[in-house]
Design a protein around this motif. Sequence first.
Motif, mmCIF file in Angstrom:
data_model
loop_
_atom_site.group_PDB
_atom_site.id
_atom_site.type_symbol
_atom_site.label_atom_id
_atom_site.label_comp_id
_atom_site.label_asym_id
_atom_site.label_seq_id
_atom_site.Cartn_x
_atom_site.Cartn_y
_atom_site.Cartn_z
ATOM 1 N N LEU A 92 0.828 -1.207 0.000
ATOM 2 C CA LEU A 92 0.000 0.000 0.000
ATOM 3 C C LEU A 92 0.863 1.258 0.000
ATOM 4 N N LEU A 93 1.985 1.231 0.724
ATOM 5 C CA LEU A 93 2.828 2.425 0.814
ATOM 6 C C LEU A 93 3.631 2.679 -0.460
ATOM 7 N N LEU A 94 3.556 1.747 -1.413
ATOM 8 C CA LEU A 94 4.184 2.034 -2.709
ATOM 9 C C LEU A 94 3.469 3.187 -3.415
ATOM 10 N N ASP A 95 2.222 3.412 -3.011
ATOM 11 C CA ASP A 95 1.456 4.520 -3.592
ATOM 12 C C ASP A 95 0.835 5.323 -2.454
ATOM 13 N N PRO A 96 1.646 6.120 -1.725
ATOM 14 C CA PRO A 96 1.118 6.873 -0.579
ATOM 15 C C PRO A 96 0.151 7.957 -1.022
ATOM 16 N N VAL A 97 -0.772 8.291 -0.131
ATOM 17 C CA VAL A 97 -1.770 9.333 -0.382
ATOM 18 C C VAL A 97 -1.756 10.293 0.796
ATOM 19 N N PRO A 98 -2.314 11.503 0.621
ATOM 20 C CA PRO A 98 -2.376 12.445 1.751
ATOM 21 C C PRO A 98 -3.192 11.851 2.911
ATOM 22 N N ASN A 99 -2.742 12.130 4.127
ATOM 23 C CA ASN A 99 -3.396 11.605 5.345
ATOM 24 C C ASN A 99 -3.583 10.089 5.250
ATOM 25 N N ASP A 100 -2.539 9.406 4.886
ATOM 26 C CA ASP A 100 -2.597 7.975 4.607
ATOM 27 C C ASP A 100 -2.951 7.170 5.874
ATOM 28 N N ILE A 101 -3.876 6.260 5.718
ATOM 29 C CA ILE A 101 -4.289 5.378 6.814
ATOM 30 C C ILE A 101 -3.434 4.109 6.869
ATOM 31 N N ALA A 102 -2.707 3.785 5.824
ATOM 32 C CA ALA A 102 -1.964 2.531 5.757
ATOM 33 C C ALA A 102 -1.015 2.323 6.936
ATOM 34 N N PRO A 103 -0.273 3.357 7.405
ATOM 35 C CA PRO A 103 0.612 3.119 8.552
ATOM 36 C C PRO A 103 -0.123 2.676 9.818
#
Length: 401
Positions: A92-103
């Motif tokens: 998922l972190l290969l394509d980070p987004v603003p305010n990412d929930i993945a972490p």
Amino acid sequence: MKVVTEYLHRRIAVLPYDYPPAIPIAADLCLIAAATAAVAQRGALVPPGWALVGGLIAMSACLWLMLGLPLPRPSLVPWTIIVTTFAGTALLLLDPVPNDIAPFILIVAVAQVAATTGPRVSVPVAVAAAATIVAAATLGDLEGVPPYLTGVVLAWMVGFVLQTQLRLVQREREAVARRAAQAASDERRRIAREVHDVIAHSLSITLLHLTGARRALQEDRDVDEAIDALTDAERLGRQAMADIRQTVGLLDGGPARVAPEPDITDIPELVADFVRAGVHVKYDLSGSPEAVSAATGLGLYRITQESLANVVKHAPGETAKVRLRVAEDAVVVSIVNGTHRVPRPEPGAGSGLRGMRQRAELLGGSLVAGPDAHGWSVRAEFPLGTAIRNCALSRRIPGLS
């Protein structure tokens, strides 16, 4: 509802620790929610996109358990969570987004691992999670790294505190179980001592009455005397059975029945029973028995009872003297008979001289037994200044009040 219940049982069964059901359920829901939100941020839910693969991998451990698929060993649960969450989050972190929930997937995973493994495993996992977040920020466009790292630290602390609390609760349960086992053991010894005292007294006098009845019939042909002796034996036998039922009834799990215990005022009747059975006993009382507490009175009664039973057993035909002296500061009972022979020790805790000493010590008194110038004597002394402590002890030890 049935599916939820089955999932709950499966989830609890594979946990390395006995947590309340709400904790693993909440952790699994948080992990699934974080993975779903991370996929939705990337627009990969509808229509499905490649990011959905990362989300499914991240939540695959929870899905595995929900589907009822067994693991080779319960100890593999934390490692399964580590592998799946790290692999899914990395995708998922290969394509980070603003305010990412993945972490947050890693944050929840760190809390779960810290709650189910020792620091040797959970600390490296937390460090690896922090390193993954830092690498995503360095190599990609992930923003807001400090809050994520703070979340990793807080998650590890929450998991560690939960595990510590659980271990403390388990130790407390073990301590309570040990105390309950010790209390049950003490109660069994107390009941054994009471039963021994009752049986030793009743059988000794009953056998004397039966012997008297046999001699009255065999030698004197005196039916009336034999009937009197048999009547006394029957009365004592019934009384002994009632006492034994009352004592053994303490083992029953039902409501306890309150019945009066003998005390110092019952000692004259005890002596009279032995006299009627043909034992030569002289009784002397000085002082006021009212000054003696119920607990101490029961101890005096049982010691006198056991001592006279020993006279019948070890010194038949000898005269016994029972002296009871109640002073201002202490009460003393002494039982003396003319024999100098030392009674044979009896096996088993709570019987014979050992049982009498234990009873005296429980009430804050002392007991001395052995030969003296007059024969064999038993002397027990209880300080009357400990009446308040005796009353408290009688509340802690059933049967002493």
